[in-house]
Each structure stands twice: as structure tokens, then as C-alpha cells.
Design a protein around this motif. Structure first.
Motif, PDB file in Angstrom:
ATOM      1  N   ALA A  76       0.826  -1.203   0.000  1.00  0.00           N
ATOM      2  CA  ALA A  76       0.000   0.000   0.000  1.00  0.00           C
ATOM      3  C   ALA A  76       0.863   1.256   0.000  1.00  0.00           C
ATOM      4  CB  ALA A  76      -0.924  -0.004   1.214  1.00  0.00           C
ATOM      5  N   GLU A  77       1.947   1.265   0.773  1.00  0.00           N
ATOM      6  CA  GLU A  77       2.819   2.437   0.804  1.00  0.00           C
ATOM      7  C   GLU A  77       3.504   2.630  -0.545  1.00  0.00           C
ATOM      8  OE1 GLU A  77       6.461   4.386   3.438  1.00  0.00           O
ATOM      9  OE2 GLU A  77       5.601   2.439   3.991  1.00  0.00           O
ATOM     10  N   THR A  78       3.924   1.522  -1.168  1.00  0.00           N
ATOM     11  CA  THR A  78       4.546   1.627  -2.488  1.00  0.00           C
ATOM     12  C   THR A  78       3.566   2.198  -3.500  1.00  0.00           C
ATOM     13  OG1 THR A  78       5.972  -0.275  -2.020  1.00  0.00           O
ATOM     14  CG2 THR A  78       5.694   0.337  -4.325  1.00  0.00           C
ATOM     15  N   ALA A  79       2.353   1.682  -3.493  1.00  0.00           N
ATOM     16  CA  ALA A  79       1.341   2.157  -4.442  1.00  0.00           C
ATOM     17  C   ALA A  79       1.024   3.630  -4.214  1.00  0.00           C
ATOM     18  CB  ALA A  79       0.079   1.311  -4.320  1.00  0.00           C
ATOM     19  N   THR A  80       0.944   4.047  -2.950  1.00  0.00           N
ATOM     20  CA  THR A  80       0.626   5.436  -2.642  1.00  0.00           C
ATOM     21  C   THR A  80       1.726   6.380  -3.100  1.00  0.00           C
ATOM     22  OG1 THR A  80      -0.661   4.764  -0.717  1.00  0.00           O
ATOM     23  CG2 THR A  80       0.066   7.054  -0.795  1.00  0.00           C
ATOM     24  N   GLU A  81       2.967   6.078  -2.728  1.00  0.00           N
ATOM     25  CA  GLU A  81       4.089   6.930  -3.092  1.00  0.00           C
ATOM     26  C   GLU A  81       4.246   7.041  -4.607  1.00  0.00           C
ATOM     27  OE1 GLU A  81       6.074   8.795  -1.420  1.00  0.00           O
ATOM     28  OE2 GLU A  81       6.316   8.069   0.629  1.00  0.00           O
ATOM     29  N   VAL A  82       4.215   5.894  -5.272  1.00  0.00           N
ATOM     30  CA  VAL A  82       4.513   5.864  -6.705  1.00  0.00           C
ATOM     31  C   VAL A  82       3.389   6.455  -7.532  1.00  0.00           C
ATOM     32  CG1 VAL A  82       4.948   4.342  -8.667  1.00  0.00           C
ATOM     33  CG2 VAL A  82       6.089   3.923  -6.496  1.00  0.00           C
ATOM     34  N   SER A  83       2.134   6.153  -7.176  1.00  0.00           N
ATOM     35  CA  SER A  83       1.022   6.675  -7.969  1.00  0.00           C
ATOM     36  C   SER A  83       0.994   8.200  -7.943  1.00  0.00           C
ATOM     37  CB  SER A  83      -0.299   6.103  -7.465  1.00  0.00           C
ATOM     38  OG  SER A  83      -0.538   6.488  -6.117  1.00  0.00           O
ATOM     39  N   LEU A  84       1.329   8.786  -6.779  1.00  0.00           N
ATOM     40  CA  LEU A  84       1.352  10.244  -6.672  1.00  0.00           C
ATOM     41  C   LEU A  84       2.505  10.845  -7.461  1.00  0.00           C
ATOM     42  CD1 LEU A  84       0.550  10.615  -2.857  1.00  0.00           C
ATOM     43  CD2 LEU A  84      -0.935  11.242  -4.770  1.00  0.00           C
ATOM     44  N   LEU A  85       3.674  10.227  -7.361  1.00  0.00           N
ATOM     45  CA  LEU A  85       4.868  10.803  -7.983  1.00  0.00           C
ATOM     46  C   LEU A  85       4.932  10.551  -9.480  1.00  0.00           C
ATOM     47  CD1 LEU A  85       7.564  12.284  -7.546  1.00  0.00           C
ATOM     48  CD2 LEU A  85       8.620  10.042  -7.153  1.00  0.00           C
ATOM     49  N   TRP A  86       4.560   9.341  -9.905  1.00  0.00           N
ATOM     50  CA  TRP A  86       4.682   8.982 -11.321  1.00  0.00           C
ATOM     51  C   TRP A  86       3.417   9.268 -12.120  1.00  0.00           C
ATOM     52  CZ3 TRP A  86       7.460   3.529 -11.066  1.00  0.00           C
ATOM     53  CH2 TRP A  86       8.721   3.701 -10.507  1.00  0.00           C
ATOM     54  N   GLY A  87       2.361   9.694 -11.452  1.00  0.00           N
ATOM     55  CA  GLY A  87       1.132  10.011 -12.152  1.00  0.00           C
ATOM     56  C   GLY A  87       0.444   8.791 -12.747  1.00  0.00           C
ATOM     57  N   LEU A  88       0.488   7.667 -12.005  1.00  0.00           N
ATOM     58  CA  LEU A  88      -0.130   6.430 -12.482  1.00  0.00           C
ATOM     59  C   LEU A  88      -1.278   6.040 -11.559  1.00  0.00           C
ATOM     60  CD1 LEU A  88       3.094   4.325 -13.208  1.00  0.00           C
ATOM     61  CD2 LEU A  88       1.748   5.645 -14.842  1.00  0.00           C
ATOM     62  N   GLU A  89      -2.254   5.313 -12.106  1.00  0.00           N
ATOM     63  CA  GLU A  89      -3.323   4.799 -11.276  1.00  0.00           C
ATOM     64  C   GLU A  89      -2.764   3.779 -10.287  1.00  0.00           C
ATOM     65  OE1 GLU A  89      -6.401   3.166 -13.634  1.00  0.00           O
ATOM     66  OE2 GLU A  89      -6.998   5.086 -14.514  1.00  0.00           O
ATOM     67  N   GLU A  90      -3.341   3.776  -9.076  1.00  0.00           N
ATOM     68  CA  GLU A  90      -2.864   2.848  -8.050  1.00  0.00           C
ATOM     69  C   GLU A  90      -2.978   1.398  -8.513  1.00  0.00           C
ATOM     70  OE1 GLU A  90      -4.012   1.423  -3.520  1.00  0.00           O
ATOM     71  OE2 GLU A  90      -4.695   3.379  -4.256  1.00  0.00           O
ATOM     72  N   LYS A  91      -4.044   1.086  -9.259  1.00  0.00           N
ATOM     73  CA  LYS A  91      -4.238  -0.276  -9.744  1.00  0.00           C
ATOM     74  C   LYS A  91      -3.082  -0.702 -10.635  1.00  0.00           C
ATOM     75  CE  LYS A  91      -7.572  -3.121 -12.280  1.00  0.00           C
ATOM     76  NZ  LYS A  91      -8.887  -3.109 -12.988  1.00  0.00           N
ATOM     77  N   ARG A  92      -2.614   0.207 -11.479  1.00  0.00           N
ATOM     78  CA  ARG A  92      -1.498  -0.130 -12.378  1.00  0.00           C
ATOM     79  C   ARG A  92      -0.211  -0.317 -11.587  1.00  0.00           C
ATOM     80  NH1 ARG A  92       0.886   3.479 -17.463  1.00  0.00           N
ATOM     81  NH2 ARG A  92       2.793   2.233 -17.731  1.00  0.00           N
ATOM     82  N   VAL A  93       0.024   0.526 -10.604  1.00  0.00           N
ATOM     83  CA  VAL A  93       1.239   0.385  -9.799  1.00  0.00           C
ATOM     84  C   VAL A  93       1.259  -0.961  -9.088  1.00  0.00           C
ATOM     85  CG1 VAL A  93       2.571   1.337  -7.879  1.00  0.00           C
ATOM     86  CG2 VAL A  93       1.450   2.871  -9.506  1.00  0.00           C
ATOM     87  N   ARG A  94       0.131  -1.329  -8.486  1.00  0.00           N
ATOM     88  CA  ARG A  94       0.062  -2.615  -7.789  1.00  0.00           C
ATOM     89  C   ARG A  94       0.312  -3.775  -8.762  1.00  0.00           C
ATOM     90  NH1 ARG A  94      -2.151  -3.022  -2.671  1.00  0.00           N
ATOM     91  NH2 ARG A  94      -2.909  -1.075  -1.741  1.00  0.00           N
ATOM     92  N   HIS A  95      -0.249  -3.676  -9.967  1.00  0.00           N
ATOM     93  CA  HIS A  95      -0.058  -4.749 -10.940  1.00  0.00           C
ATOM     94  C   HIS A  95       1.411  -4.863 -11.341  1.00  0.00           C
ATOM     95  CE1 HIS A  95       0.102  -6.265 -15.183  1.00  0.00           C
ATOM     96  NE2 HIS A  95      -0.572  -7.245 -14.612  1.00  0.00           N
ATOM     97  N   GLU A  96       2.051  -3.741 -11.635  1.00  0.00           N
ATOM     98  CA  GLU A  96       3.458  -3.789 -12.040  1.00  0.00           C
ATOM     99  C   GLU A  96       4.330  -4.315 -10.907  1.00  0.00           C
ATOM    100  OE1 GLU A  96       4.777  -0.096 -13.636  1.00  0.00           O
ATOM    101  OE2 GLU A  96       3.491  -0.217 -15.415  1.00  0.00           O
ATOM    102  N   LEU A  97       4.004  -3.944  -9.680  1.00  0.00           N
ATOM    103  CA  LEU A  97       4.763  -4.450  -8.539  1.00  0.00           C
ATOM    104  C   LEU A  97       4.581  -5.955  -8.403  1.00  0.00           C
ATOM    105  CD1 LEU A  97       6.454  -4.056  -5.981  1.00  0.00           C
ATOM    106  CD2 LEU A  97       4.338  -3.533  -4.745  1.00  0.00           C
ATOM    107  N   ASN A  98       3.357  -6.452  -8.537  1.00  0.00           N
ATOM    108  CA  ASN A  98       3.112  -7.891  -8.447  1.00  0.00           C
ATOM    109  C   ASN A  98       3.868  -8.648  -9.524  1.00  0.00           C
ATOM    110  OD1 ASN A  98       1.405  -7.642  -6.241  1.00  0.00           O
ATOM    111  ND2 ASN A  98      -0.444  -7.461  -7.499  1.00  0.00           N
TER     112      ASN A  98
END
Length: 479
Positions: A65-87
Motif C-alpha cells: 500500500a505504501e509503495t502504491a501510494t508513493e509511486v502513484s502520486l509521484l509517477w502520475g499512475l493509477e494505483e491499480k497499475r502500480v500494484r499490478h506492475e509491482l506484483n
């Protein structure tokens, strides 16, 4: 025309297209580096997670959750996409290290890496099976590494299409989980239906869901009938004729529907004989590379009118050569070529061999009409091979490459045949003639199935013990 466009205009065809490979490798490497940043940040978030939770148990973010929050805000990506790429990245790093290394080197793009991770992680959870899939997939990707681009500093890149990759993943998952694959096929078949969707301009779409072999037969029959209509002077396009003929049949106007006079629909399925006999559950392949379960292959074999041919091999495993002195291949030669190649000879074309034209590698009559000098080619591939500047050349090791007008060389090789390691002696040549009764055959098959089940249980137990010894399984999983 900007600076880049001016530079591109000065390049020859070879360098223009080869530069695209270099661009793709740079993009793939950049995507993988971004994934690596996600993995590293996720790891760091996990280092003090327990300490943060102890301080604020109700408001602490998990590492994901912290990774998705930090990255989605900084990289301008949807949280769902960040979680998918991390998985995807975590899965590849842990279970498919070779695939992960190919990504970091720019040899495999993020899209196909995501296809691999998504396909396997949702279907396989057993660590031993994951290791087996990783090993077999590594061999597949290595066969599809190509350095035809010839660009200095750019490594060989994976050139298989996403469909070829999905077919390979499907095949390996079904090979490891034959019972589960058969169950999913039965459930999917039970959901067969007809769907209608209304479209703009007074049109609608009619879709029929059925098994892949039946859909192929229906589509091929419509195509053959449409071609016959065209030969008789009908000016409608093939697409229009296929649609009209299908509606004539369904709406009761079948009197005007022709029966193809020169061919009948053909579905080619290649499976190990042990699968058909029921002593192995390894899957087979339809022409074009589409995997089918063992149960599906047996169902096709039992359909009225099905004809099966055994491919005879020499002691080294090579197919016994057939030949004819004429230009047109005989039926046995056609069957051999189609079963060997499955798809068009072009490395990235998945057009089914059963629907393609047979092409002489070395032009006839200089080249013989034999399986060794024939391969299937789709209309475009066959035409391109004979186009000015294109040619098929023999390498020093006797294999073939397709040379294009832009100066690239693409290796050509038939795909691997579906095979099984179960009871290889059943297919070995036998001296003399062997005769036995039906009762003896049934008794022998029952004994073989018992031996197969026993060996599977022993292999599974051995693999689990090895996995535990290497730290892949906790001790409670070992009997």
C-alpha cells in the motif's frame, strides 16, 4: 521536418529498421529498471513495517500500500497499475530469474513479461511446478532470441509473438495440471452459448461459442463455400459471402448454400499416442500451435469421421522421409508437413499449417517434393519469399534463414512437437509382427495406468522433499 526526421531520412532500410530494435531494447530496459525501483522500494518499506505498526497499529500502511501510494502520486499512475506492475516484478524476480534478467538487459519487453507473470501466477502456486515452468519457458525464450538486427551493443532480443508465448504458457500449465485443465475445459464447454450484440446503422453481431476445433471447421467450411461462389462469378467479398452463407443456413435458406466440391474442412491435432491411449495426460496441439487438453484430444479422436495417422520415426527420432516425383505433394506428404510445422514457416506467423499453402524451400524441380523440402506458408509469407530482394538461404549448419530486402536474416525452424516421456517404449520400432487380443490390450492398459499413477505419486513426493531441502517448502509440507 525536424532534426530526428532529417536523420532518419538519411538511413538505408537496414539501419532504419534495426534502429527500431535498438529503441525497443532501450525502452524495455527502462521499463525493467522502473520495475526494479518498485521492488527495491517495496523491500525498504517492509524493513520497518513491524516497528511502524507497533507505534500506530490502525494507520500503518502495508509495504504494498505504501509503495502504491508513493509511486502513484509521484509517477502520475493509477494505483491499480502500480500494484499490478509491482506484483509482476516481484513474481518474476522470485520465480523466473532468467526472465527477470532478460527484462533488465532489454531483451524482453514489459508487455510480454507481464503476460508471463499474469498467466502463470494465477494458475500455478506449487513451488516445484513453478520451477518446472520457469525451466521450460527459459528454453522456449532462448530459442526465440534473435540477433538478426546486427546492431553493435544491442543484445539478441526475444521475437516470439504474444500469441506464441500464450500458447507455450497454456501448454506447459496444462502439461503440469492435466486434471485441472480438463476440468476447466469441461466447465467452459458447458458455458457454450450464442450471443447477440446490436450495432449502429441497423446492424448486429451474432457470436457462437463452441470448442476451438468445431469453430475452426465451421469457419473453414464457410470460407471454402465462399471461394466456390467467387469462382462462379459472385462479386461479393469473401467476408460478405461468409456472413451471408452463415445466415442462409441459420435462417432456413440453405438451398442456395453450396457444398465445397474440391475440399473439406480439416482440423489437424498432433498428440502423443500415449495420450490417445489414456496412459498419459500430456496435452496436444492444434494446427497453428493452440494447445488442447488430453481429454479434448480424445474427444476429437472419437468424433465420427475422425482419421488419425501415426508419424513413423527412425531410431534417432527423425521422421521417415516420403517423396514423390511430381510437383503436387501426396496426401501422406501433406499430413507429414502439416503435423511437423503446425504454422506458417515465418517465425512469428501463427497461421494454421492446415490452411496454408505448401511451398518448396528449394524451387521445384531443382528441389524435390519431400517433407524435407516443403513447409507451409500463408498467402503473404509465400508471396514475400518469392518477392524481389527476399530469399531463403541455407546456413553452414544446414538450417534455413529467410533473408529480407532490407538485409536481415531470420532463422527458420519447425516448432517442437508435443511429446511425452511416459512409456517411450510404446512407440519404439518392434521387429516382426505383434498380435494380441482386445482383452490382453485392456489388461495391459490397466496395468500401465496403475504404474503411471504410482510413478506420479513417487515423483511428486521426491520433488517435494527436494524443494524442502532447498528451502522452497516449510517442513510441514513434507510427509
Amino acid at each position: 521536418m525536424d532534426h530526428d526526421e532529417t536523420e532518419l531520412a538519411t538511413l538505408d532500410d537496414h539501419d532504419l529498421l534495426a534502429g527500431g530494435v535498438a529503441d525497443g531494447a532501450v525502452a524495455a530496459r527502462a521499463d525493467a529498471r522502473r520495475w526494479a525501483r518498485l521492488v527495491e522500494f517495496h523491500r525498504r518499506c517492509g524493513l520497518d513495517f513491524e516497528a511502524r505498526t507497533a507505534v500506530s497499529p490502525n494507520h500503518s500502511l502495508t509495504p504494498r500500500a505504501e509503495t502504491a501510494t508513493e509511486v502513484s502520486l509521484l509517477w502520475g499512475l493509477e494505483e491499480k497499475r502500480v500494484r499490478h506492475e509491482l506484483n509482476v516484478a516481484l513474481f518474476l524476480e522470485q520465480h523466473f530469474p532468467v526472465v527477470w534478467a532478460l527484462c533488465l538487459a532489454g531483451q524482453l519487453d514489459a508487455y510480454r513479461a507481464g503476460v508471463i507473470a499474469d498467466h502463470v501466477r494465477h494458475a500455478v502456486s506449487d513451488p516445484v511446478q513453478l520451477k518446472q515452468v520457469a525451466q521450460r519457458l527459459t528454453e522456449f525464450l532462448e530459442r526465440h532470441l534473435s540477433d538478426a538486427h546486427g546492431v553493435e551493443g544491442v543484445p539478441p532480443v526475444v521475437v516470439c509473438t504474444s500469441k506464441q508465448l500464450r500458447n507455450k504458457l497454456d501448454y506447459e500449465v496444462r502439461r503440469l495440471q492435466p486434471a485441472e485443465a480438463d476440468r476447466r475445459h469441461r466447465e467452459a464447454k458447458a458455458r457454450r452459448s450464442v450471443q447477440t450484440t446490436e450495432l449502429p446503422d441497423g446492424m448486429a453481431h451474432l457470436g457462437v461459442t463452441a470448442t476451438v476445433d468445431q469453430v475452426r471447421i465451421a469457419e473453414r467450411r464457410l470460407t471454402l463455400a465462399a471461394k466456390q461462389q467467387r469462382e462462379q462469378g459472385d462479386e461479393r467479398t469473401l467476408a460478405q459471402l461468409r456472413s451471408d452463407l452463415a445466415m442462409d443456413l441459420l435462417c432456413g435458406r440453405e438451398e442456395g448454400v453450396p457444398v465445397p466440391r474440391y475440399a473439406r474442412p480439416v482440423i489437424v491435432a498432433t498428440v502423443p499416442v500415449q495420450t490417445l491411449m489414456g496412459v498419459s495426460d500430456d496435452p496436444g496441439l492444434l494446427s497453428g500451435g493452440t494447445p488442447i487438453t488430453a481429454g479434448h484430444a480424445r474427444a476429437i479422436a472419437l468424433q465420427p469421421g475422425s482419421t488419425w495417422y501415426r508419424m513413423l520415426t527412425d531410431p534417432a527420432g527423425g521422421v521417415v522421409e516420403l517423396s514423390t516425383t511430381s510437383y503436387k505433394p501426396t496426401a501422406p506428404i501433406w499430413r507429414e508437413v502439416v503435423a511437423t510445422w503446425e504454422s506458417c514457416f515465418e517465425p512469428t506467423c501463427t497461421a494454421p499449417a492446415a490452411e496454408a499453402e505448401l511451398d518448396h524451400r528449394i524451387e521445384w524441380p531443382r528441389g524435390e517434393t519431400t517433407p524435407g523440402n516443403l513447409w507451409p506458408g500463408c498467402k503473404r509469407g509465400h508471396t514475400a519469399k518469392h518477392a524481389p530482394g527476399f530469399s531463403v538461404q541455407t546456413t553452414t549448419d544446414g538450417s534455413f534463414v529467410l533473408r529480407t530486402r532490407a538485409g536481415f536474416e531470420h532463422p527458420i525452424a519447425p516448432p517442437a512437437r508435443p511429446a511425452t516421456s511416459a512409456w517411450p517404449e510404446m512407440c519404439a520400432p518392434v521387429a516382426g509382427e505383434v498380435q494380441f487380443s482386445a482383452t490382453e490390450l485392456l489388461d495391459a492398459l490397466a496395468e500401465l495406468r496403475d504404474r503411471r499413477d504410482q510413478e506420479r505419486a513417487e515423483d511428486l513426493e521426491r520433488d517435494r522433499i527436494l524443494a524442502w531441502e532447498h528451502g522452497l517448502l516449510p517442513e510441514r509440507f513434507v510427509a
